[in-house]
Design a protein around this motif. Structure first.
Motif, PDB file in Angstrom:
ATOM      1  N   ARG A 105     -17.092 -24.008  28.585  1.00 50.83           N
ATOM      2  CA  ARG A 105     -18.514 -23.728  28.390  1.00 50.83           C
ATOM      3  C   ARG A 105     -19.216 -24.954  27.800  1.00 50.83           C
ATOM      4  N   ALA A 106     -18.548 -25.663  26.891  1.00 49.39           N
ATOM      5  CA  ALA A 106     -19.126 -26.879  26.313  1.00 49.39           C
ATOM      6  C   ALA A 106     -19.350 -27.937  27.380  1.00 49.39           C
ATOM      7  N   GLU A 107     -18.417 -28.035  28.331  1.00 50.79           N
ATOM      8  CA  GLU A 107     -18.568 -29.006  29.421  1.00 50.79           C
ATOM      9  C   GLU A 107     -19.716 -28.637  30.349  1.00 50.79           C
ATOM     10  N   THR A 108     -19.762 -27.380  30.763  1.00 49.71           N
ATOM     11  CA  THR A 108     -20.768 -26.977  31.742  1.00 49.71           C
ATOM     12  C   THR A 108     -22.172 -26.884  31.138  1.00 49.71           C
ATOM     13  N   ASP A 109     -22.251 -26.480  29.862  1.00 45.81           N
ATOM     14  CA  ASP A 109     -23.562 -26.347  29.204  1.00 45.81           C
ATOM     15  C   ASP A 109     -24.015 -27.634  28.517  1.00 45.81           C
ATOM     16  N   HIS A 110     -23.119 -28.614  28.449  1.00 44.51           N
ATOM     17  CA  HIS A 110     -23.415 -29.871  27.750  1.00 44.51           C
ATOM     18  C   HIS A 110     -23.875 -29.600  26.312  1.00 44.51           C
ATOM     19  N   HIS A 111     -23.168 -28.658  25.680  1.00 45.87           N
ATOM     20  CA  HIS A 111     -23.486 -28.297  24.289  1.00 45.87           C
ATOM     21  C   HIS A 111     -22.185 -28.092  23.534  1.00 45.87           C
ATOM     22  N   TRP A 112     -21.917 -28.955  22.574  1.00 49.05           N
ATOM     23  CA  TRP A 112     -20.674 -28.885  21.818  1.00 49.05           C
ATOM     24  C   TRP A 112     -20.828 -27.941  20.641  1.00 49.05           C
ATOM     25  N   SER A 113     -19.899 -26.998  20.518  1.00 54.90           N
ATOM     26  CA  SER A 113     -19.953 -26.028  19.426  1.00 54.90           C
ATOM     27  C   SER A 113     -18.650 -26.007  18.643  1.00 54.90           C
ATOM     28  N   GLY A 114     -17.850 -27.064  18.780  1.00 52.12           N
ATOM     29  CA  GLY A 114     -16.569 -27.114  18.088  1.00 52.12           C
ATOM     30  C   GLY A 114     -16.722 -27.251  16.586  1.00 52.12           C
ATOM     31  N   THR A 115     -15.671 -26.895  15.878  1.00 52.19           N
ATOM     32  CA  THR A 115     -15.654 -27.039  14.426  1.00 52.19           C
ATOM     33  C   THR A 115     -15.446 -28.508  14.053  1.00 52.19           C
ATOM     34  N   ASP A 116     -15.519 -28.787  12.753  1.00 52.07           N
ATOM     35  CA  ASP A 116     -15.271 -30.152  12.278  1.00 52.07           C
ATOM     36  C   ASP A 116     -13.892 -30.637  12.724  1.00 52.07           C
ATOM     37  N   VAL A 117     -12.884 -29.792  12.527  1.00 54.05           N
ATOM     38  CA  VAL A 117     -11.517 -30.179  12.880  1.00 54.05           C
ATOM     39  C   VAL A 117     -11.392 -30.396  14.380  1.00 54.05           C
ATOM     40  N   GLN A 118     -11.963 -29.513  15.173  1.00 53.30           N
ATOM     41  CA  GLN A 118     -11.904 -29.656  16.624  1.00 53.30           C
ATOM     42  C   GLN A 118     -12.617 -30.922  17.096  1.00 53.30           C
ATOM     43  N   THR A 119     -13.695 -31.272  16.414  1.00 49.72           N
ATOM     44  CA  THR A 119     -14.424 -32.482  16.770  1.00 49.72           C
ATOM     45  C   THR A 119     -13.598 -33.726  16.473  1.00 49.72           C
ATOM     46  N   VAL A 120     -12.926 -33.723  15.333  1.00 48.69           N
ATOM     47  CA  VAL A 120     -12.037 -34.838  14.977  1.00 48.69           C
ATOM     48  C   VAL A 120     -10.921 -34.966  16.006  1.00 48.69           C
ATOM     49  N   LEU A 121     -10.320 -33.842  16.373  1.00 43.52           N
ATOM     50  CA  LEU A 121      -9.229 -33.859  17.342  1.00 43.52           C
ATOM     51  C   LEU A 121      -9.721 -34.281  18.724  1.00 43.52           C
ATOM     52  N   LEU A 122     -10.934 -33.899  19.084  1.00 42.10           N
ATOM     53  CA  LEU A 122     -11.510 -34.317  20.361  1.00 42.10           C
ATOM     54  C   LEU A 122     -11.669 -35.831  20.413  1.00 42.10           C
ATOM     55  N   ALA A 123     -12.227 -36.393  19.344  1.00 41.46           N
ATOM     56  CA  ALA A 123     -12.415 -37.845  19.285  1.00 41.46           C
ATOM     57  C   ALA A 123     -11.086 -38.566  19.395  1.00 41.46           C
ATOM     58  N   ASP A 124     -10.059 -38.022  18.755  1.00 43.12           N
ATOM     59  CA  ASP A 124      -8.738 -38.644  18.796  1.00 43.12           C
ATOM     60  C   ASP A 124      -8.117 -38.545  20.191  1.00 43.12           C
ATOM     61  N   ALA A 125      -8.209 -37.361  20.799  1.00 41.93           N
ATOM     62  CA  ALA A 125      -7.593 -37.148  22.113  1.00 41.93           C
ATOM     63  C   ALA A 125      -8.239 -38.016  23.190  1.00 41.93           C
ATOM     64  N   LEU A 126      -9.564 -38.153  23.135  1.00 45.97           N
ATOM     65  CA  LEU A 126     -10.286 -38.913  24.156  1.00 45.97           C
ATOM     66  C   LEU A 126     -10.530 -40.361  23.738  1.00 45.97           C
ATOM     67  N   ASP A 127     -10.052 -40.731  22.536  1.00 51.10           N
ATOM     68  CA  ASP A 127     -10.180 -42.100  22.027  1.00 51.10           C
ATOM     69  C   ASP A 127     -11.637 -42.556  22.040  1.00 51.10           C
ATOM     70  N   LEU A 128     -12.491 -41.745  21.441  1.00 55.22           N
ATOM     71  CA  LEU A 128     -13.922 -42.012  21.436  1.00 55.22           C
ATOM     72  C   LEU A 128     -14.343 -42.710  20.152  1.00 55.22           C
ATOM     73  N   GLU A 129     -15.089 -43.802  20.293  1.00 53.61           N
ATOM     74  CA  GLU A 129     -15.694 -44.453  19.143  1.00 53.61           C
ATOM     75  C   GLU A 129     -16.850 -43.577  18.647  1.00 53.61           C
ATOM     76  N   PRO A 130     -17.255 -43.724  17.385  1.00 51.83           N
ATOM     77  CA  PRO A 130     -18.287 -42.841  16.815  1.00 51.83           C
ATOM     78  C   PRO A 130     -19.572 -42.773  17.628  1.00 51.83           C
ATOM     79  N   ASP A 131     -20.076 -43.939  18.095  1.00 52.78           N
ATOM     80  CA  ASP A 131     -21.332 -43.910  18.836  1.00 52.78           C
ATOM     81  C   ASP A 131     -21.178 -43.178  20.159  1.00 52.78           C
ATOM     82  N   GLU A 132     -20.029 -43.367  20.823  1.00 52.58           N
ATOM     83  CA  GLU A 132     -19.793 -42.680  22.094  1.00 52.58           C
ATOM     84  C   GLU A 132     -19.600 -41.186  21.871  1.00 52.58           C
ATOM     85  N   LEU A 133     -18.922 -40.819  20.792  1.00 55.24           N
ATOM     86  CA  LEU A 133     -18.738 -39.404  20.474  1.00 55.24           C
ATOM     87  C   LEU A 133     -20.082 -38.718  20.295  1.00 55.24           C
TER      88      LEU A 133
END
Length: 235
Positions: A105-133
């Protein structure tokens, strides 16, 4: 789900580069558990039918080519970053501790609703720099807006909100905002000085142009000042 971005020309070039026939490509894909006829490779390369996500990953392995090259796009969206890192939606959702339905749903709606922990894990999994995240999860606009308010007015009152947005220490954010506020103020001082001196319009336009360029680069400059690796924004 729609098909992933795909470049028929890049796929053909990758296959020819290592000297494989379509039959050899599908044989290599079959060893990876993805069985398709040789006609499928021909259809992908001619542009008459795009591969699915599973087929894209297997094809990339078969022709020894990075997935982003076969996609022929610079990843911008959450889905494109996921594909570039060779995650299925289900596997990435499991990796970050999120229900697959919520992640999709986050992908299709282009709206992120993850928790703080999920957001940290997302950045780590996709190797996203802060500005790109910030861009990927749709919060770049919030960062730019808060920063402009801070440099144009009372920067101290925006420290807490910005620290939460990028999950950085308030002290680091305060130091960055103080520096940016001073830099912005200098544009005003220079502009007023040239007005008093009755400089020509060309010089005033030059200062205005420099200020516009500085504002455009403001989020990136802020993130660099805060530190090389500030944490991701909170949900």
């Amino acid at each position: 789900m729609s098909h992933p971005p795909f470049s028929p020309a890049q796929a053909r070039a990758a296959r020819l580069r290592i000297g494989l026939t379509p039959e050899q490509v599908v044989a290599a894909m079959a060893q990876l558990g993805v069985r398709r006829p040789a006609e499928a490779v021909t259809a992908w390369e001619s542009g008459t039918a795009p591969p699915s996500e599973t087929e894209l990953f297997a094809l990339a392995d078969a022709v020894w080519c990075p997935v982003p090259t076969l996609m022929a796009v610079r990843p911008r969206s959450l889905r494109e970053h996921r594909l570039a890192r060779r995650f299925s939606a289900e596997r990435l959702a499991l990796r970050i501790g999120m229900a697959a339905s919520a992640y999709l749903r986050a992908e299709t709606d282009h709206h992120w609703s993850g928790t703080d922990v999920q957001t940290v894990l997302l950045a780590d999994a996709l190797d996203l720099e802060p500005d790109e995240l910030l861009r990927v999860i749709g919060r770049a606009g919030a960062l730019d807006g808060l920063l402009r308010q801070a440099v144009e007015g009372r920067w101290k009152q925006h420290t807490t909100a910005l620290a939460r947005l990028v999950d950085a220490p308030e002290r680091s954010v305060a130091e960055a905002l103080r520096t940016l506020h001073q830099e912005y103020a200098r544009f005003g001082e220079r502009y007023r000085g040239h007005l008093v001196a009755r400089s020509d319009d060309a010089r005033l336009k030059e200062i205005a142009g420099e200020r516009a360029g500085w504002l455009h680069a403001l989020p990136d400059r802020f993130l660099r000042l805060v530190g090389p690796h500030p944490g991701p924004p909170a949900a």
